[in-house]
Design an enzyme around this catalytic site. Structure first.
Site, PDB file in Angstrom:
ATOM      1  N   CYS A 293    -125.554-115.997  12.281  1.00 60.33           N
ATOM      2  CA  CYS A 293    -126.537-115.281  13.471  1.00 60.33           C
ATOM      3  C   CYS A 293    -126.100-115.610  14.990  1.00 60.33           C
ATOM      4  O   CYS A 293    -125.278-116.563  15.016  1.00 60.33           O
ATOM      5  CB  CYS A 293    -127.813-116.266  13.449  1.00 60.33           C
ATOM      6  SG  CYS A 293    -128.618-115.800  11.756  1.00 60.33           S
TER       7      CYS A 293
ATOM      8  N   ASN B 237    -130.753-120.181  14.942  1.00 64.35           N
ATOM      9  CA  ASN B 237    -129.231-120.115  13.846  1.00 64.35           C
ATOM     10  C   ASN B 237    -129.406-121.305  13.232  1.00 64.35           C
ATOM     11  O   ASN B 237    -129.507-122.334  14.030  1.00 64.35           O
ATOM     12  CB  ASN B 237    -128.345-119.840  14.764  1.00 64.35           C
ATOM     13  CG  ASN B 237    -126.879-119.771  14.014  1.00 64.35           C
ATOM     14  OD1 ASN B 237    -126.856-119.876  12.918  1.00 64.35           O
ATOM     15  ND2 ASN B 237    -125.560-120.290  14.989  1.00 64.35           N
ATOM     16  N   GLY B 238    -129.287-121.124  11.752  1.00 60.66           N
ATOM     17  CA  GLY B 238    -129.118-122.342  11.038  1.00 60.66           C
ATOM     18  C   GLY B 238    -130.238-122.376   9.891  1.00 60.66           C
ATOM     19  O   GLY B 238    -130.601-121.342   9.496  1.00 60.66           O
TER      20      GLY B 238
ATOM     21  N   GLU C 142    -112.140-109.004   1.316  1.00 63.99           N
ATOM     22  CA  GLU C 142    -113.066-109.165   2.445  1.00 63.99           C
ATOM     23  C   GLU C 142    -113.358-107.535   3.001  1.00 63.99           C
ATOM     24  O   GLU C 142    -114.393-107.284   3.309  1.00 63.99           O
ATOM     25  CB  GLU C 142    -112.214-109.912   3.511  1.00 63.99           C
ATOM     26  CG  GLU C 142    -112.585-111.388   3.572  1.00 63.99           C
ATOM     27  CD  GLU C 142    -111.731-112.206   4.665  1.00 63.99           C
ATOM     28  OE1 GLU C 142    -110.408-111.688   4.939  1.00 63.99           O
ATOM     29  OE2 GLU C 142    -112.280-112.874   5.355  1.00 63.99           O
TER      30      GLU C 142
ATOM     31  N   HIS D  99    -100.090-117.842 -18.291  1.00 59.78           N
ATOM     32  CA  HIS D  99    -101.128-118.615 -18.677  1.00 59.78           C
ATOM     33  C   HIS D  99    -102.798-117.881 -18.439  1.00 59.78           C
ATOM     34  O   HIS D  99    -103.572-118.473 -18.390  1.00 59.78           O
ATOM     35  CB  HIS D  99    -101.226-120.075 -18.093  1.00 59.78           C
ATOM     36  CG  HIS D  99     -99.978-120.601 -18.233  1.00 59.78           C
ATOM     37  ND1 HIS D  99     -99.463-121.158 -19.246  1.00 59.78           N
ATOM     38  CD2 HIS D  99     -98.992-121.014 -17.324  1.00 59.78           C
ATOM     39  CE1 HIS D  99     -98.176-121.789 -19.367  1.00 59.78           C
ATOM     40  NE2 HIS D  99     -97.921-121.709 -17.883  1.00 59.78           N
TER      41      HIS D  99
ATOM     42  N   LYS E  16    -118.285-113.901  10.604  1.00 57.30           N
ATOM     43  CA  LYS E  16    -117.051-114.400  11.290  1.00 57.30           C
ATOM     44  C   LYS E  16    -117.367-116.027  11.322  1.00 57.30           C
ATOM     45  O   LYS E  16    -116.239-116.954  11.028  1.00 57.30           O
ATOM     46  CB  LYS E  16    -116.939-113.992  12.710  1.00 57.30           C
ATOM     47  CG  LYS E  16    -115.797-114.522  13.505  1.00 57.30           C
ATOM     48  CD  LYS E  16    -114.630-113.919  13.055  1.00 57.30           C
ATOM     49  CE  LYS E  16    -113.356-114.380  13.729  1.00 57.30           C
ATOM     50  NZ  LYS E  16    -112.261-114.332  12.532  1.00 57.30           N
TER      51      LYS E  16
HETATM   52  C1  G6P Z   1    -115.476-117.087   7.384  1.00 59.87           C
HETATM   53  C2  G6P Z   1    -114.484-116.092   8.321  1.00 59.87           C
HETATM   54  C3  G6P Z   1    -112.985-116.437   7.713  1.00 59.87           C
HETATM   55  C4  G6P Z   1    -112.706-117.746   7.950  1.00 59.87           C
HETATM   56  C5  G6P Z   1    -113.848-118.766   7.618  1.00 59.87           C
HETATM   57  C6  G6P Z   1    -113.257-120.226   8.043  1.00 59.87           C
HETATM   58  O1  G6P Z   1    -115.656-116.886   6.158  1.00 59.87           O
HETATM   59  O2  G6P Z   1    -115.049-114.793   7.896  1.00 59.87           O
HETATM   60  O3  G6P Z   1    -112.449-115.197   8.452  1.00 59.87           O
HETATM   61  O4  G6P Z   1    -111.559-117.884   7.679  1.00 59.87           O
HETATM   62  O5  G6P Z   1    -115.044-118.464   7.894  1.00 59.87           O
HETATM   63  O6  G6P Z   1    -113.772-120.229   9.313  1.00 59.87           O
HETATM   64  P1  G6P Z   1    -113.085-120.975  10.427  1.00 59.87           P
HETATM   65  O7  G6P Z   1    -113.578-120.726  11.797  1.00 59.87           O
HETATM   66  O8  G6P Z   1    -113.475-122.365  10.225  1.00 59.87           O
HETATM   67  O9  G6P Z   1    -111.631-120.937  10.385  1.00 59.87           O
END
Ligand code: G6P
Length: 610
Positions: free
Chosen positions: A2, A102-103, A490, A506, A605
């Site tokens: 958000c 947000n949260g 993704e 395995h 993100k």
């Molecule tokens: C989300 C993003 C990823 C990222 C992950 C960890 O899933 O889409 O691209 O690797 O969060 O985020 P960070 O900001 O902690 O590296």
């Protein structure tokens, strides 16, 4: 997760608000909304889907000129489906208080039923809606809006970054933070708020990061910061390090391709000024030597791509520095009763520095008395600040949801850390220098790989119709296989699995039938012959091999349907180069399948909820 944007100032209008949340869209993008406040009136707009699909200006015409403050939100649904009714802002019964959030409010069910019993009518399924109703309730008894706002927050259990406007005081935005980031932008005749600095830079480079437990009131001509208890706090104004072009696409069709293409520079920036040739080591200003010297073991905490980088970090630290290292998902750390001894160094890896699970892990580690360091990209982010010490990767803003350049920069920093800690523990000067020399060659080698992008696009087109992929690797190339598979799933929604090559026997071998694509990572010198054995086993079952191998390895090329050669480097640094063609492959497959590369479905993100 958000995006929050708010603006207090006489020239506020819907375009400014929409522009603001567009720069935050990577945080969540299933629905959006905005609210403009003018004397005794709030005008609200909420929509499902991508931002800007309506003529917001026409809708808000009555407000233009008179408006003095506004808030806008882009949502990643937690409570309630992405519908107009569940989009933010959420309002109270009178429609005079609007809130974006947000949260997650964990006690929302209890609060909602109490409020309903007092006559409040709810119109959404969101947890957020309890907030404007609570403020409405307190407005009847508290002396002013600010007091009602803080009184409402005291009842919330969970995490929030909040911005609110009230028709009775239409030139103010009220904000608060507990667990979800809030940044203020201090401009001339305007004060702004956002959940990260990206949308602020168009207006000002002067920012203030609120800490957990803090709130602020924004006006066009200034702001007041205070604790959630209402006590004034003075905050430091900091400068945003990037500029507007850094967060624009700059002629590339997607942010992801721009960010993949930036890797020669971002890799360079990760080691620039940090190499000390005379001592065959690295200079890492953000972490003191004593801390690194006394560490007997490391525990890496991370999520997603950063976790994959952490796995490579484990091999680097164990191999170069002989330090036993464990890697744990942020979400597991708190609940798995990790063994934290006085000399355990806990390392958080996070591009955004805001990932809630990683942050929770760091807080747990600190609670247990561990020393913590952060390897983050976003300067001033919560994880960077809470760790206190750390190493910035300096990759520049990363906007595509699938992480690319941050991954390679994390690996460069982890390599520097391993060399540095290694040199304190018996890694020879000569070995240290070998790694540093190899690191310095990486930017040019990355450039050579990017020059192959048309060839990689051609391979990707041949595979764009397949629905299952295996990525296979050993040692440093095992986490690389996980990362390659993660990129593909993704952004292209194709099922892809990363497998440790020897583990194929395995279980995963059962998946091999004629024509199944297997991305075989075989660029490490030390275990190259073992990978050759895997290649034979896959070829014998008519799996279709896409090999990534060291330049000149014609033997592997013969067994593969397609091959991508990477320049020679030391085995521990192979992932930094090898992941680049894997990123490009995933990118071109996703484009060929018509997927929204920068904003893949259901993802965000920055994952700021646990
Ligand atoms: C989300 C993003 C990823 C990222 C992950 C960890 O899933 O889409 O691209 O690797 O969060 O985020 P960070 O900001 O902690 O590296």
């Amino acid at each position: 997760m958000c995006g929050i944007f708010g603006y207090a100032g006489p020239d506020v209008n819907p375009e400014i608000l929409i522009e603001g949340i567009k720069r935050l869209e990577y945080r969540g993008y299933d629905s959006w909304g905005l609210c403009v406040a003018s004397k005794d009136r709030l005008s609200l707009l909420r929509r499902v889907g991508r931002i800007g699909g309506v003529d917001a200006t026409a809708l808000m015409l009555g407000q233009k000129g008179a408006a003095q403050a506004g808030i806008a939100h882009t949502r990643w649904a937690t409570h309630g489906a992405p519908t107009e009714g569940n989009a933010h802002p959420q309002v109270d019964c009178s429609g005079r208080i609007a809130v974006i959030h947000n949260g997650i409010i964990e006690n929302q069910a209890a609060l909602r039923s109490t409020l309903e019993s007092k006559g409040h009518r709810f119109s959404s399924e969101t947890d957020t809606e309890v907030i404007p109703h609570l403020i409405e309730e307190f407005l009847a008894t508290e002396p002013d809006f600010s007091a009602a706002f803080l009184a409402a927050l005291k009842l919330l259990v969970g995490a929030y970054g909040i911005a609110a406007v009230w028709a009775g005081e239409p030139d103010c935005v009220h904000v608060a933070r507990l667990g979800s980031p809030i940044v203020l932008g201090v401009g001339k005749n305007r004060t702004l708020v956002a959940s990260d600095p990206a949308p602020l830079v168009a207006h000002t480079r002067d920012v203030i990061y609120l800490d957990d437990g803090e709130a602020a009131i924004l006006h066009g001509d200034g702001f007041e910061t205070r604790t959630l208890e209402g006590a004034p706090v003075s905050k430091r104004v900091q400068q945003i390090a990037f500029s507007l072009p850094d967060i624009e696409r700059g002629g590339f069709p997607h942010f992801m391709l721009k960010e993949i293409s930036e890797q020669p520079e971002s890799i360079h920036n990760a080691f620039r000024g940090r190499i000390v040739r005379a001592e065959g080591t690295a200079k890492l200003g953000g972490v003191d030597l004593a801390l690194l010297r006394k560490a007997k073991r490391c525990h890496i905490v991370a999520c997603g791509t950063s976790w994959n980088a952490g796995m490579i970090g484990k091999y680097l630290l164990e191999n170069l520095a002989r330090i036993p290292t464990q890697v744990t998902f942020g979400a597991e750390f708190r609940y798995s009763h990790p063994v934290i001894e006085p000399d355990t160094l806990v390392i958080a890896i996070s591009q955004s520095g805001e990932t809630a699970d990683t942050l929770a892990g760091i807080r747990e580690a600190k609670l247990q008395g561990a020393e913590t360091i952060g390897i983050c990209n976003v300067v001033g982010s919560t994880i960077a600040r809470e760790c206190g010490k750390g190493i910035y990767i300096h990759a520049g803003p990363e906007i595509g949801v699938a992480s690319t350049k941050a991954f390679t920069s994390q690996l460069v920093v982890l390599s520097l850390l391993a060399v540095h800690m290694g040199r304190m523990r018996g890694l020879s000067l000569r070995a240290g220098l070998l790694y540093l020399d190899a690191l310095e060659k990486l930017p040019d080698q990355a450039r050579q790989l990017l020059d192959k992008k048309d060839g990689i696009a051609a391979i990707a087109h041949r595979y764009a119709g397949f629905n299952n992929f295996l990525y296979v690797g050993r040692l440093y190339e095992y986490p690389t296989a996980l990362e390659g598979a993660l990129k593909l799933k993704e952004i292209s929604y194709i099922h892809a699995e990363g497998v440790q090559a020897a583990e194929m026997k395995h279980g995963p071998f059962a998946l091999i039938e004629p024509g199944v694509p297997v991305v075989l990572l075989a660029a490490q010198a030390e275990i190259r012959d073992k990978m050759m054995g895997n290649a034979h086993e896959i070829a014998a079952r008519q799996g279709r091999i896409i090999a990534v191998a060291q330049e000149g390895d014609e033997e592997i090329a013969k067994l593969a349907a397609d091959v991508i050669f990477i320049p020679k480097t030391l085995d521990p640094l192979v992932p930094i180069l090898e992941v680049i063609p894997l990123q490009l492959f995933a990118y071109y497959v996703a484009v060929a399948r018509g997927c929204d590369v920068d904003k893949p479905r259901n993802l965000a993100k920055s994952v700021t909820v646990e």
